[in-house]
Design a protein around this motif. Structure first.
Motif, PDB file in Angstrom:
ATOM      1  N   HIS A   1       4.687  14.646 -10.940  1.00  0.00           N
ATOM      2  CA  HIS A   1       5.679  14.690 -12.102  1.00  0.00           C
ATOM      3  C   HIS A   1       5.149  15.615 -12.985  1.00  0.00           C
ATOM      4  N   PHE A   2       3.534  14.767 -13.116  1.00  0.00           N
ATOM      5  CA  PHE A   2       2.211  15.518 -14.165  1.00  0.00           C
ATOM      6  C   PHE A   2       2.143  16.865 -14.080  1.00  0.00           C
TER       7      PHE A   2
ATOM      8  N   ALA B   1       0.848  -1.134  -0.232  1.00  0.00           N
ATOM      9  CA  ALA B   1      -0.177   0.141   0.039  1.00  0.00           C
ATOM     10  C   ALA B   1       1.020   1.647   0.135  1.00  0.00           C
ATOM     11  N   GLY B   2       2.075   0.900   0.808  1.00  0.00           N
ATOM     12  CA  GLY B   2       2.523   2.596   0.977  1.00  0.00           C
ATOM     13  C   GLY B   2       3.606   2.868  -0.546  1.00  0.00           C
ATOM     14  N   PHE B   3       4.607   1.489  -0.865  1.00  0.00           N
ATOM     15  CA  PHE B   3       4.899   1.622  -1.845  1.00  0.00           C
ATOM     16  C   PHE B   3       3.188   1.842  -3.414  1.00  0.00           C
TER      17      PHE B   3
ATOM     18  N   PHE C   1       2.717   6.177  -6.955  1.00  0.00           N
ATOM     19  CA  PHE C   1       1.107   7.758  -7.922  1.00  0.00           C
ATOM     20  C   PHE C   1       1.667   8.599  -7.678  1.00  0.00           C
ATOM     21  N   SER C   2       1.560   8.972  -5.788  1.00  0.00           N
ATOM     22  CA  SER C   2       1.843  10.209  -5.678  1.00  0.00           C
ATOM     23  C   SER C   2       3.475  10.946  -6.652  1.00  0.00           C
TER      24      SER C   2
ATOM     25  N   THR D   1       7.991   5.864 -15.801  1.00  0.00           N
ATOM     26  CA  THR D   1       8.923   5.124 -14.981  1.00  0.00           C
ATOM     27  C   THR D   1       7.694   5.661 -13.215  1.00  0.00           C
ATOM     28  N   PRO D   2       7.285   6.578 -12.607  1.00  0.00           N
ATOM     29  CA  PRO D   2       7.043   5.345 -11.319  1.00  0.00           C
ATOM     30  C   PRO D   2       5.416   4.914 -11.765  1.00  0.00           C
ATOM     31  N   LEU D   3       4.767   4.944 -12.659  1.00  0.00           N
ATOM     32  CA  LEU D   3       3.878   3.811 -13.432  1.00  0.00           C
ATOM     33  C   LEU D   3       4.102   2.613 -13.008  1.00  0.00           C
TER      34      LEU D   3
END
Length: 123
Positions: A88-89, A75-77, A82-83, A100-102
């Protein structure tokens, strides 16, 4: 079952290696401190997230930990990835910083799905 374990460990390893390398940059790279400042985030948040990444990576890698603890790491990751993508968006950063985070979020989802399959079969 063997295929499920391979997919689980491969996706988990990719996420954890990524998080450990990222945490290293959070503590040893002046770039990350400057980036947090430019985004308007306080520097202590960078340190907290770096520590959380290390703890979360260890939790995901250790098979002896209870599933409830692993659920918190997942959940934390998930929130973190997502954040990061959203930040960045909203800052209109280059596309690769948004994607990259997605990508890590997708790997995390795969890891979680296959963790459920592997842990259910082991009971």
């Amino acid at each position: 079952m063997k295929k499920d374990k391979i997919i689980y460990w491969l996706s988990t390893a990719l996420v954890t290696v990524g998080m450990l390398l990222s945490a290293y940059q959070y503590f040893n790279g002046t770039y990350m401190a400057e980036a947090y400042k430019q985004m308007g985030y306080p520097d202590f948040l960078r340190v907290e997230i770096g520590i959380a990444k290390i703890i979360g990576a260890i939790v995901l890698l250790l098979p002896v930990l209870p599933s409830k603890i692993k659920e918190w790491a997942y959940a934390g990751f998930g929130i973190l990835f997502f954040s990061a993508a959203l930040t960045h968006f909203l800052l209109k950063d280059p596309t690769e910083r948004i994607i990259t985070p997605l990508v890590f979020l997708m790997l995390l989802i795969v890891s979680n799905i296959y963790y459920s399959k592997v842990s259910t079969k082991n009971k």
